[in-house]
Scaffold this active site. Structure first.
Site, PDB file in Angstrom:
ATOM      1  N   GLN A  46       0.845  -1.195   0.000  1.00 27.65           N
ATOM      2  CA  GLN A  46       0.000   0.000   0.000  1.00 27.65           C
ATOM      3  C   GLN A  46       0.881   1.246   0.000  1.00 27.65           C
ATOM      4  O   GLN A  46       1.548   1.531   0.987  1.00 27.65           O
ATOM      5  CB  GLN A  46      -0.872  -0.028   1.260  1.00 27.65           C
ATOM      6  CG  GLN A  46      -1.727   1.200   1.483  1.00 27.65           C
ATOM      7  CD  GLN A  46      -2.407   1.159   2.855  1.00 27.65           C
ATOM      8  OE1 GLN A  46      -1.883   0.555   3.792  1.00 27.65           O
ATOM      9  NE2 GLN A  46      -3.552   1.804   2.979  1.00 27.65           N
ATOM     10  N   GLY A  47       0.896   1.966  -1.090  1.00 31.86           N
ATOM     11  CA  GLY A  47       1.726   3.174  -1.182  1.00 31.86           C
ATOM     12  C   GLY A  47       0.919   4.425  -0.905  1.00 31.86           C
ATOM     13  O   GLY A  47       0.480   5.116  -1.828  1.00 31.86           O
ATOM     14  N   TYR A  48       0.704   4.698   0.343  1.00 38.25           N
ATOM     15  CA  TYR A  48      -0.040   5.895   0.755  1.00 38.25           C
ATOM     16  C   TYR A  48       0.902   6.910   1.410  1.00 38.25           C
ATOM     17  O   TYR A  48       1.120   8.000   0.900  1.00 38.25           O
ATOM     18  CB  TYR A  48      -1.130   5.528   1.772  1.00 38.25           C
ATOM     19  CG  TYR A  48      -2.429   5.002   1.216  1.00 38.25           C
ATOM     20  CD1 TYR A  48      -2.502   4.349  -0.009  1.00 38.25           C
ATOM     21  CD2 TYR A  48      -3.613   5.146   1.949  1.00 38.25           C
ATOM     22  CE1 TYR A  48      -3.712   3.859  -0.489  1.00 38.25           C
ATOM     23  CE2 TYR A  48      -4.825   4.662   1.475  1.00 38.25           C
ATOM     24  CZ  TYR A  48      -4.873   4.017   0.254  1.00 38.25           C
ATOM     25  OH  TYR A  48      -6.066   3.545  -0.200  1.00 38.25           O
ATOM     26  N   SER A  49       1.431   6.531   2.591  1.00 39.10           N
ATOM     27  CA  SER A  49       2.175   7.497   3.407  1.00 39.10           C
ATOM     28  C   SER A  49       3.439   7.982   2.701  1.00 39.10           C
ATOM     29  O   SER A  49       4.083   7.239   1.961  1.00 39.10           O
ATOM     30  CB  SER A  49       2.586   6.845   4.726  1.00 39.10           C
ATOM     31  OG  SER A  49       1.461   6.330   5.386  1.00 39.10           O
ATOM     32  N   SER A  52       4.570  -1.328   4.116  1.00 38.70           N
ATOM     33  CA  SER A  52       4.726  -2.694   4.626  1.00 38.70           C
ATOM     34  C   SER A  52       4.877  -3.661   3.463  1.00 38.70           C
ATOM     35  O   SER A  52       4.213  -3.511   2.431  1.00 38.70           O
ATOM     36  CB  SER A  52       3.504  -3.113   5.451  1.00 38.70           C
ATOM     37  OG  SER A  52       3.326  -2.235   6.523  1.00 38.70           O
ATOM     38  N   GLU A  90      -9.405  -1.391   5.552  1.00 37.97           N
ATOM     39  CA  GLU A  90      -8.223  -1.622   6.386  1.00 37.97           C
ATOM     40  C   GLU A  90      -8.604  -1.570   7.865  1.00 37.97           C
ATOM     41  O   GLU A  90      -8.173  -2.398   8.666  1.00 37.97           O
ATOM     42  CB  GLU A  90      -7.147  -0.566   6.085  1.00 37.97           C
ATOM     43  CG  GLU A  90      -5.937  -0.712   6.999  1.00 37.97           C
ATOM     44  CD  GLU A  90      -4.725   0.109   6.564  1.00 37.97           C
ATOM     45  OE1 GLU A  90      -4.925   1.107   5.848  1.00 37.97           O
ATOM     46  OE2 GLU A  90      -3.607  -0.256   6.946  1.00 37.97           O
TER      47      GLU A  90
END
Ligand SMILES: Cc1cc2nc3c(=O)[nH]c(=O)nc-3n(C[C@H](O)[C@H](O)[C@H](O)COP(=O)(O)OP(=O)(O)OC[C@H]3O[C@@H](n4cnc5c(N)ncnc54)[C@H](O)[C@@H]3O)c2cc1C
Lengths: 396, 352
Positions: free
Chosen positions: A127-130, A162, A244
């Site tokens: 998951q590429g969010y932050s 992660s 999530e």
């Protein structure tokens, strides 16, 4: 109030129970999707999908079992796995967050391409969010995607990603428009093999490299990889967050930790110690309330009722409960409780310390406890938002 | 499966909400609180009319033959309104004891009256029977203020007598909760033969089943008071301004409110489940009931402590309604066992 289940559910229950009894050894061996055990984990997951215990209601042509949606069947299956103290197949960001999002927003083509391999565990997602400058204030993200013909060219950086090292694919939020904060965000999927992606592991407090920094330098991604429309990414992305939070607040892990606590108290001879028992019973009350709350939410969904604030408290409660359960086990062990894996005398391979710290990580990850409280009070209780800060006065 | 009240049960709850809007507005509650014994005959009559007093009484004895689940829905609304009626004593403990101890004729005679509100029974413990007389003091008897009759329970044996019996003295105690009074009841040589003896001895298992019902109903009362506490605190926080801002926009305040609802809302599910498990005689009731009560005591205490603070100085005043819910929860906390004892009970039941 009616907790009776009709015959059909009870026979499903027996089917699952028998199946787990016969296949227990294989279930226990199917660990470590991210390491040497990957093949075994995928094989077991594939069986679970074929049996319809996992991905039960996913259409067949997406690789699912194709049953009619029936929350009670799902609940019975969950209960039986919990009863057998076995995890219900794989749980990860692809299966629990990306697939349900794709079912809402994906094109038919995207759904067919990604869902099947993802649910079988063959395709691992991150998951590429932050970003370094954008955590809680996620919508301030700056990783830039510029359209060039039929592709986007991405430059920027993600952080705390992660399993990026193990992942085949990433779903990411990127900025396609700098003029609008929320409306300038798009949700895009990309292969981790794409040239220009550089994954650098970060050591967590547990001493493992389970999350990473991900750098993007002129990474080219086809436009068809956008999920939803360009500029709709905030809406798609927060839907994923909702899934999530549901995943992180699930009571199954809490239940396993609770049973572990009972076992530890027995092993260290504190089972009949009044103070420890009192602490255990307090946690049991919270666990029970948390579990039953989940059944109440299922009923709301069965009856198409909006759960309102009730659905917003699950992540906050579940993650704190897990943390407090681990803390009890550690305290019960005393000095031994702070030994880490590999040490002489360590109990349970040091897993209590690992899970304790990891649980703290998940009080932070997926939206911090403070952010959850903002959401609960604003969206749930209708309290006013924080006023926008006045612009800092310019120095003359 | 339906986890939570069914449609019919929701109708019953809604009717109770409406009834209490009429009969237990906060103005009315405050008026009753100021009176000598805090008994509201109109409220009692309204509850009786609606059948709320006979929910646990079977149909053949004039009740509705429903269950603890329905009773708990009503108890929660009474708690929410801090209504001056002790439902747990009058409509849970008393009828259950009469049901268990009475023979058919006695049930017929008494339960009909309990369900209709003609008789309100309070329960007296701690009195001794000797030489044909009752003697002793029952110190913290709940619901005697509203009662017409007393049920004396000594080791599973039960007797009924009018409150106004020669040799019975009732002295009101003052707890912090002025909506439900406690009394000290002194028996000075009341002849046992003057009291109506219920035929059957109630077994200790039955006695604990009755206590479990009391625990669950009390938890529901607290739950209602907590929900109301959160409601009034949030409402206040949305109106009051400080530093040129609505205080409800301060995170310190918002987060208190979020914590309250995050703790209290799952308690709702636990209370529903406990009442269901009691009705259905599920095996786990022996630990779920005390655990539910203990949890309501802890969650409740935290909740009203936080809710009061949201009001600032106003929260400390008599004028602010918050103290009604605060006190309701405080008193509930001590009923049917302290939290530590209850958790001990739950642990014992579970390991048995
Ligand atoms: C174990 C773990 C796994 C993770 N996995 C991933 C992943 O796979 N992919 C991914 O994209 N991200 C992941 N994250 C990142 C996670 O989502 C962020 O760490 C989190 O959202 C917080 O952002 P931040 O770290 O920038 O902290 P900040 O936003 O800087 O927060 C710092 C502190 O300020 C508080 N704060 C900030 N804003 C507010 C506000 N408005 N009101 C009140 N308090 C506020 C926070 O609560 C916190 O206490 C993971 C994090 C952890 C710990």
């Amino acid at each position: 109030m009616d907790l009776e289940l009709s015959e059909q559910y009870e026979s499903l229950r027996m089917e699952v129970r028998d199946f787990l009894q016969v296949n227990r050894a294989q279930a226990l061996a199917a660990r470590d999707l991210y390491g040497e055990g990957r093949d075994r984990a995928v094989a077991w997951q594939t069986i679970l999908v074929e049996k319809g215990f996992v991905a039960r209601t996913l259409p067949k042509h997406f690789g699912g079992f194709g049953a009619e949606p029936d929350l009670l069947e799902t609940m019975v299956i969950q209960q039986e796995f919990a009863r057998a103290k076995l995890p219900l197949g794989l749980s990860n960001q692809g299966i629990d967050m990306f697939v349900p999002t794709l079912l809402v927003f994906g094109t038919e083509e995207q759904q067919e391409r990604y869902i099947g391999p993802t649910i079988r565990g063959e395709m691992i997602w991150c998951q590429g969010y932050s970003e370094p400058g954008s955590g809680s204030d996620l919508a301030s993200l700056r990783t830039r995607a510029v359209r060039q013909g039929d592709r986007y060219v991405i430059n920027g950086q993600k952080i705390w990603t992660s399993t990026a090292k193990q992942a085949d694919m990433m779903f990411a939020l990127v900025r396609t428009d700098t003029a609008h904060k929320h409306a300038g965000i798009s949700y895009i999927v990309l292969s981790m093999d794409t040239p220009g992606i550089d994954v650098r592991p970060l050591m967590t407090m547990n001493g493992e490299a389970s999350f990473n920094e991900v750098f993007f330098t002129d990474v080219e991604v086809p436009c068809e990889n956008v999920v939803g429309e360009e500029g709709q990414g905030w809406n798609v992305g927060t839907t994923t967050l909702k899934f999530e939070r549901g995943m992180l607040g699930r009571p199954e892990l809490s239940e396993r930790l609770y049973l572990g606590c009972v076992d530890i108290l027995e092993r260290v001879g504190l089972k009949n110690n009044g103070a420890f028992r009192d602490r255990l019973m307090r946690l049991q009350a919270r666990l029970l309330a948390h579990k039953l709350h989940g059944m109440r939410l299922v009923t709301d969904r069965l009856e198409n009722r909006d759960s309102g604030v009730s659905s917003l408290i699950v992540k906050l409660n579940g993650c704190q409960l897990n943390y407090d359960l681990c803390a009890l086990a550690i305290d019960a062990m005393g000095e031994r409780g702070v030994l880490r894996f590999g040490s002489k005398h360590v109990e349970d391979g040091g897993s209590w310390q690992t899970t304790h710290m990891y649980s703290l990580g998940l009080i932070i990850g997926g939206g911090t406890a403070q952010i959850q409280k903002n959401i609960i009070s604003e969206a749930g209780l209708g309290m006013p938002r924080e006023p926008k800060p006045a612009k800092a006065p310019r120095s003359a | 499966m339906e986890f939570g009240p069914s449609k019919a049960q929701r109708l019953l709850r809604d009717a109770t909400v409406d009834l209490l809007k009429q009969s237990a507005s906060v103005e009315r509650v405050r008026e009753i609180m100021e009176t000598e014994t805090a008994v509201d005959d109109e409220l009692k009559a309204a509850l009786a009319d609606q059948g709320a007093l006979g929910l646990l009484v079977s149909e053949r004895y004039g009740g509705s033959g429903l269950g603890l689940f329905e009773t708990v829905l009503v108890a929660q609304e009474l708690g929410r309104n801090a209504a001056p009626f002790d439902l747990t004593t009058a409509s849970v403990i008393a009828p259950l004891l009469i049901e268990a101890a009475g023979d058919h004729a006695q049930r017929e005679q008494w339960l009909n009256k309990v369900a209709s509100g003609e008789e309100i029974v309070a329960v007296v413990r701690g009195v001794k029977e000797g030489g044909g007389r009752f003697i002793g003091v029952s110190s913290y008897a709940a619901g005697v203020n509203q009662a017409t009759s007393l049920l004396v329970e000594v080791g599973g044996r039960c007797w009924l007598l009018p409150v106004a019996t020669q040799g019975v003295t009732v002295e009101q105690l003052n707890t912090i909760d002025e909506t439900r009074r406690w009394s000290e009841v002194t028996f000075d040589g009341v002849a046992v033969s003057d009291c109506e003896r219920l035929t059957n001895r109630v077994s200790s298992q039955e006695l604990s089943r009755v206590a479990q019902a009391g625990q669950i109903a009390t938890a529901a009362d607290s739950l209602g008071a907590c929900y109301r506490g959160i409601e009034v605190a949030v409402e206040y926080a949305k109106g009051r301004e400080q530093f040129g801002r609505i205080i409800g926009s301060f995170q310190a305040v918002k987060h208190l409110c979020a914590e309250m609802i995050a703790d209290v809302d799952p308690l709702q599910s636990l209370v529903w489940y406990a009442a269901y498990a009691w009705d259905e005689r599920q095996d786990d009731i022996h630990h779920v009931a005390p655990l539910c009560k203990a949890h309501s005591a802890e969650i409740g205490y935290d909740c009203v402590t936080k809710a009061t603070q949201v009001f600032g100085g106003v929260g400390f005043t008599w004028e602010c309604d918050m103290h009604l819910y605060f006190k309701r929860v405080q008193v509930d906390r001590q009923l049917f066992g302290r939290p530590e004892e209850l958790r001990e009970q739950a642990a014992m039941a579970q390991s048995a």
